[in-house]
Enzyme design. Sequence first.
Site, short mmCIF file in Angstrom:
data_model
loop_
_atom_site.label_atom_id
_atom_site.label_comp_id
_atom_site.label_asym_id
_atom_site.label_seq_id
_atom_site.Cartn_x
_atom_site.Cartn_y
_atom_site.Cartn_z
N TYR A 58 0.83 -1.21 0.00
CA TYR A 58 0.00 0.00 0.00
C TYR A 58 0.87 1.26 0.00
O TYR A 58 1.59 1.54 0.95
CB TYR A 58 -0.94 0.04 1.20
CG TYR A 58 -1.96 -1.08 1.23
CD1 TYR A 58 -2.37 -1.70 0.06
CD2 TYR A 58 -2.50 -1.51 2.42
CE1 TYR A 58 -3.31 -2.72 0.07
CE2 TYR A 58 -3.44 -2.53 2.46
CZ TYR A 58 -3.84 -3.13 1.28
OH TYR A 58 -4.76 -4.14 1.32
N HIS A 122 -0.01 -11.89 0.26
CA HIS A 122 -0.85 -10.88 -0.40
C HIS A 122 -1.11 -11.21 -1.87
O HIS A 122 -0.17 -11.34 -2.66
CB HIS A 122 -0.11 -9.52 -0.30
CG HIS A 122 -0.96 -8.33 -0.60
ND1 HIS A 122 -0.47 -7.06 -0.55
CD2 HIS A 122 -2.27 -8.20 -0.94
CE1 HIS A 122 -1.44 -6.20 -0.85
NE2 HIS A 122 -2.54 -6.88 -1.10
#
Length: 316
Positions: A58, A122
């Site tokens: 992110y 992820h």
Amino acid sequence: MAMQRRPLGNTGLTLPVLGFGASSIGAEFRQVDVGEALKAVHVALDRGMNYIDTAAYYGRGMSEIMLGRMLPDVPRDSYLLSTKLGRFAPKHFDFSAKRVAESIDISLERMRIDHIDMVFCHDIEFVDLDQIVNETIPALKKEVEKGKVRFIGVSGYPMKIFLEMLKRSDLDVVLTYNHYTLQNDMALALIEPCKEQGVGLINAAPFSARLLTNSPLPDWHKATPEVREVAAKAAAHCADRGTDIAKLALQYSVANEEFASCVTGSANPDRVAQWCDWLDEPMDETLVAEVIEILKPIHNWVYVEGRPENNDGPAA
């Protein structure tokens, strides 16, 4: 009103029913004001949203670095935190054992903390799951033994990856996104398999990346013209009834007790406070039924599932 909490599988942890998604403070949806973004996290913690979910991906590190500006001033036992590893840029994945150890240490340093409650592999749909099973998860277990990580999980988009990983590996927790909303209930298929194995189940993205809000969609959103049109009809129907579709979407996703927490984030502190206020209000069951009926033509519509070139947006 105190925020309700629910148990997370067999971990012994209890999560607030609404968790804070920190992709927003990594400027994944828009440019953010640093002070406002940090205030949004403080508001979340003050209101009982004391589970924070972030990722190395992110903001390409920005989200974790922002958290590192405030977490040292917050008692470590007052919140739970998860991060993710393996995806580091839209088309850069590295789930090797060496990178696992490095990524954990870098995340700890960025956030200036001494342990991470949960670490997720992820967006595993973009890589060979054999590597996740045989290399990544064993490497994460070593980090658990060192005391740097408490629990291990996987995150991603397609439902099939979770069912396969539940069969093939020993997980503590699963994080699914965009699959339990007013528009999509495919994550219901994970409830029983997770229960059978004592695996905690977390739902993220109740707004389906703004699809179920009145805000403009981010540039990377894959919604087709039909999907946008039907969602706009549902939003207009809510407005006619004197409410905001986002309020209904949030209440609906949080209401299902089979999910330990529902994760969503904003770099706007007022928005975060508004979400908490919405949860204190009763959900309009009649309006929920009407909106689900309007959304029927796009029920369980999903993005193109495939390789990274088809999915450059920030996964939850």
